[in-house]
Write an enzyme that holds these catalytic residues in place. Sequence first.
Site, PDB file in Angstrom:
ATOM      1  N   HIS A  54       0.748  -1.196  -0.039  1.00 54.73           N
ATOM      2  CA  HIS A  54       0.191  -0.090  -0.019  1.00 54.73           C
ATOM      3  C   HIS A  54       0.880   1.039   0.001  1.00 54.73           C
ATOM      4  O   HIS A  54       1.311   1.667   1.127  1.00 54.73           O
ATOM      5  CB  HIS A  54      -1.017  -0.068   1.334  1.00 54.73           C
ATOM      6  CG  HIS A  54      -1.932   1.196   1.222  1.00 54.73           C
ATOM      7  ND1 HIS A  54      -1.885   2.180   1.847  1.00 54.73           N
ATOM      8  CD2 HIS A  54      -3.322   0.883   0.902  1.00 54.73           C
ATOM      9  CE1 HIS A  54      -2.891   2.996   1.691  1.00 54.73           C
ATOM     10  NE2 HIS A  54      -3.750   2.139   1.134  1.00 54.73           N
ATOM     11  N   PHE A  55       1.286   1.920  -1.036  1.00 54.72           N
ATOM     12  CA  PHE A  55       1.019   1.487  -2.379  1.00 54.72           C
ATOM     13  C   PHE A  55       2.168   0.898  -3.039  1.00 54.72           C
ATOM     14  O   PHE A  55       3.542   1.277  -2.527  1.00 54.72           O
ATOM     15  CB  PHE A  55       0.415   2.606  -3.273  1.00 54.72           C
ATOM     16  CG  PHE A  55      -0.682   3.265  -2.771  1.00 54.72           C
ATOM     17  CD1 PHE A  55      -1.872   2.516  -3.472  1.00 54.72           C
ATOM     18  CD2 PHE A  55      -1.085   4.177  -1.944  1.00 54.72           C
ATOM     19  CE1 PHE A  55      -3.195   2.958  -3.279  1.00 54.72           C
ATOM     20  CE2 PHE A  55      -2.269   4.426  -1.654  1.00 54.72           C
ATOM     21  CZ  PHE A  55      -3.369   3.795  -1.971  1.00 54.72           C
TER      22      PHE A  55
END
Length: 150
Positions: free
Chosen positions: A47-48
């Site tokens: 993430h991410f």
Amino acid sequence: MINPEEIIAQLPYTKPFLFVDEIESVNEEEITGNYHFPKDSYFYKGHFKDSPVTPGVILTECAAQIGVVCLGIFLGADEEQNAVEEKVQIALTSTAMDFYIPVFPGERVYVRAKKMYFRFNKLKCEVKMYNEEEKLICKGEIAGMMNLKL
């Protein structure tokens, strides 16, 4: 009165899902605390991709642990024994959060929560989260039901 270290010891969480490092102040109306997000936290891996940022759900959880659960433990503690008499169980009942800036790996956040009401074992708080520069990260309302003896 129960002290901040005793409140943290009563939390029903452990690492890697414990998002409270310190309670700075607490009284019957409000609480302040903080948490440092380690750079190697498990949720940053996806993430991410190539640009990690703390998920909003994790920020909400941090705000709930400090602003609702810790304050609830304080409010439910037996004043004479300075302790909670049974294991804390809490169920999140509602959240409404607005997010303004991201939190990156390695940052420390500060949570300030004010009690809106605590009745029938339901605690609802207005919460605000800030970064070390005192910029507002997110704010909202969080409520939960607690099983504490009153």
